[in-house]
Enzyme design. Structure first.
Site, short mmCIF file in Angstrom:
data_model
loop_
_atom_site.label_atom_id
_atom_site.label_comp_id
_atom_site.label_asym_id
_atom_site.label_seq_id
_atom_site.Cartn_x
_atom_site.Cartn_y
_atom_site.Cartn_z
N ASP A 19 -9.32 5.37 -3.17
CA ASP A 19 -8.93 5.98 -4.37
C ASP A 19 -8.25 7.44 -4.07
O ASP A 19 -8.52 8.02 -3.18
CB ASP A 19 -9.96 6.33 -5.34
CG ASP A 19 -9.74 6.47 -6.78
OD1 ASP A 19 -8.62 6.34 -7.20
OD2 ASP A 19 -10.71 7.03 -7.52
N TRP A 24 -2.91 12.37 -4.69
CA TRP A 24 -2.13 12.60 -3.47
C TRP A 24 -0.60 13.00 -3.98
O TRP A 24 0.07 14.07 -3.28
CB TRP A 24 -2.33 11.73 -2.38
CG TRP A 24 -1.95 11.98 -1.09
CD1 TRP A 24 -2.63 12.60 0.00
CD2 TRP A 24 -0.47 11.98 -0.52
NE1 TRP A 24 -1.79 12.92 1.05
CE2 TRP A 24 -0.58 12.51 0.79
CE3 TRP A 24 0.59 11.28 -1.21
CZ2 TRP A 24 0.50 12.38 1.72
CZ3 TRP A 24 1.73 11.14 -0.26
CH2 TRP A 24 1.52 11.72 1.08
N HIS A 36 1.10 5.65 -2.97
CA HIS A 36 0.71 4.23 -2.74
C HIS A 36 1.12 3.79 -1.49
O HIS A 36 0.65 3.18 -0.71
CB HIS A 36 0.82 3.16 -3.82
CG HIS A 36 0.29 3.43 -5.16
ND1 HIS A 36 -1.10 3.43 -5.24
CD2 HIS A 36 0.35 3.46 -6.51
CE1 HIS A 36 -1.66 3.41 -6.54
NE2 HIS A 36 -0.37 3.65 -7.28
N ASN A 67 -6.57 -2.85 -12.82
CA ASN A 67 -5.61 -2.39 -12.32
C ASN A 67 -4.04 -2.82 -13.14
O ASN A 67 -3.01 -2.25 -13.31
CB ASN A 67 -5.43 -2.15 -11.03
CG ASN A 67 -6.19 -1.30 -10.32
OD1 ASN A 67 -6.33 -1.72 -8.81
ND2 ASN A 67 -6.56 -0.21 -10.98
N ARG A 70 -2.20 -0.60 -15.57
CA ARG A 70 -1.20 0.66 -15.35
C ARG A 70 0.26 0.24 -15.86
O ARG A 70 0.55 -0.92 -16.08
CB ARG A 70 -1.17 0.79 -13.85
CG ARG A 70 -2.42 1.12 -13.43
CD ARG A 70 -2.60 1.56 -12.07
NE ARG A 70 -4.03 1.99 -11.84
CZ ARG A 70 -4.29 2.81 -10.60
NH1 ARG A 70 -3.46 3.22 -9.86
NH2 ARG A 70 -5.59 3.22 -10.81
N ARG A 193 -18.46 6.57 -8.74
CA ARG A 193 -18.89 5.23 -9.46
C ARG A 193 -18.24 4.07 -8.60
O ARG A 193 -17.44 4.30 -7.80
CB ARG A 193 -18.08 5.10 -10.89
CG ARG A 193 -16.70 5.54 -10.70
CD ARG A 193 -16.06 5.30 -12.40
NE ARG A 193 -14.66 5.90 -12.54
CZ ARG A 193 -14.48 7.01 -12.63
NH1 ARG A 193 -15.29 7.81 -13.10
NH2 ARG A 193 -13.01 7.43 -12.66
N LEU A 194 -18.66 2.98 -9.06
CA LEU A 194 -18.49 1.70 -8.12
C LEU A 194 -17.36 0.79 -8.59
O LEU A 194 -16.54 0.26 -7.91
CB LEU A 194 -19.63 0.82 -8.14
CG LEU A 194 -20.78 1.10 -7.16
CD1 LEU A 194 -21.98 0.21 -7.34
CD2 LEU A 194 -20.17 0.92 -5.61
N GLU A 206 -25.71 1.91 1.19
CA GLU A 206 -25.55 3.37 0.99
C GLU A 206 -24.44 3.73 0.53
O GLU A 206 -23.27 3.13 0.85
CB GLU A 206 -25.83 3.76 2.21
CG GLU A 206 -27.22 3.74 3.02
CD GLU A 206 -28.38 4.43 2.19
OE1 GLU A 206 -28.12 5.35 1.60
OE2 GLU A 206 -29.28 3.79 2.15
#
Ligand code: FPP
Length: 239
Positions: A19, A24, A36, A67, A70, A193-194, A206
């Protein structure tokens, strides 16, 4: 888990939520698609490093079932990038003996992309190094639904007893069937979050989150995640 030369345990299966490409680019006044592009370059580099570190299975979240929401411009740019980088990965990953498998519903992609997906899988089928799962048009809920439907068909057509269905039966009907559950899930870009990634498989994974944005997540950042993972006490519900 494998052992390595620094006496650190290397997790057998690592999942990464890549992510932060958009942020960025924004920080640099550039369009999201440029983020990307740099993210895709990083995908290639870090995959090879992680394979060298001795990880056996790497699952990367490249495009989720959500996605598609978008802009068409961004989705189009991503599809173009996937094609470009899947062409590159045919040779890059050959040199590292990386086997490539795609998880998710590929039927939504155009013919050229499906062809590249199939080609990457075919040419790497017999490779013995790290297994790279690329999650594209992947969503955990859709994956669990797929498994449930298949089990229902087996009840209807093959005499499977619903009372006999086990947790392992569900696991074996997921895209990751037969693979160890992820030991470590890394998320770049700072969110906690997942996002519909490996929900069933990550029951005892973990979780490691870093503020570092995906295009900036380099070898040393992966090593930091491994060091942190080595400090965790994994009890799997025991004491
Ligand atoms: C999340 O950043 C990233 C994505 C939705 C795309 C991930 C894809 C790549 C890194 C390309 C490499 C993959 C392959 C298979 C070539 P974001 O856009 O959500 O960033 P933001 O949270 O800053 O907006």
């Amino acid at each position: 888990m494998g052992d390595n030369d620094n006496n650190l345990y290397i997790p057998e299966h690592v999942g990464i939520i890549m992510d932060g490409n958009g942020r960025w680019a924004k920080k640099r006044g550039l369009p999201r698609s440029v983020g990307h592009k740099f993210g895709a370059q990083n995908f290639r580099k870090i995959t090879r490093y992680i394979s060298k570190r001795g990880v056996k299975v790497l699952t990367l979240y490249a495009f989720s079932t959500e996605n598609w929401k978008r802009s068409s411009e961004e989705v189009g740019a991503l599809m173009k990038l996937f094609k470009q980088y899947l062409i590159d990965s045919l040779t890059d990953f050959r040199d590292d003996d990386i086997k490539v498998v795609f998880i998710g519903d590929r039927s939504a992609f155009d013919d050229k992309l499906v062809e590249l997906i199939n080609e990457n899988e075919e040419v790497s089928r017999d490779r013995k190094g790290m297994l790279l799962n690329i999650a594209m048009n992947y969503g955990s809920r859709a994956e669990i639904l797929m498994a449930v439907k298949e089990l229902c068909r087996e009840v209807r057509d093959s005499g499977l007893d619903p009372e006999g269905i086990t947790e392992e039966d569900i696991a074996s009907h997921l895209y990751t069937g037969g693979l160890p559950d992820p030991d470590l899930i890394i998320r770049t870009g700072g969110e906690l979050r997942l996002s519909n990634f490996l929900l069933y498989q990550s029951a005892y994974s973990e979780f490691y989150s870093t503020e570092t944005l995906w295009p900036d997540f380099h070898d040393e950042d992966f090593d930091k995640a491994i060091e942190e993972f080595n400090k965790r006490s994994r009890r799997f519900g025991g004491v």
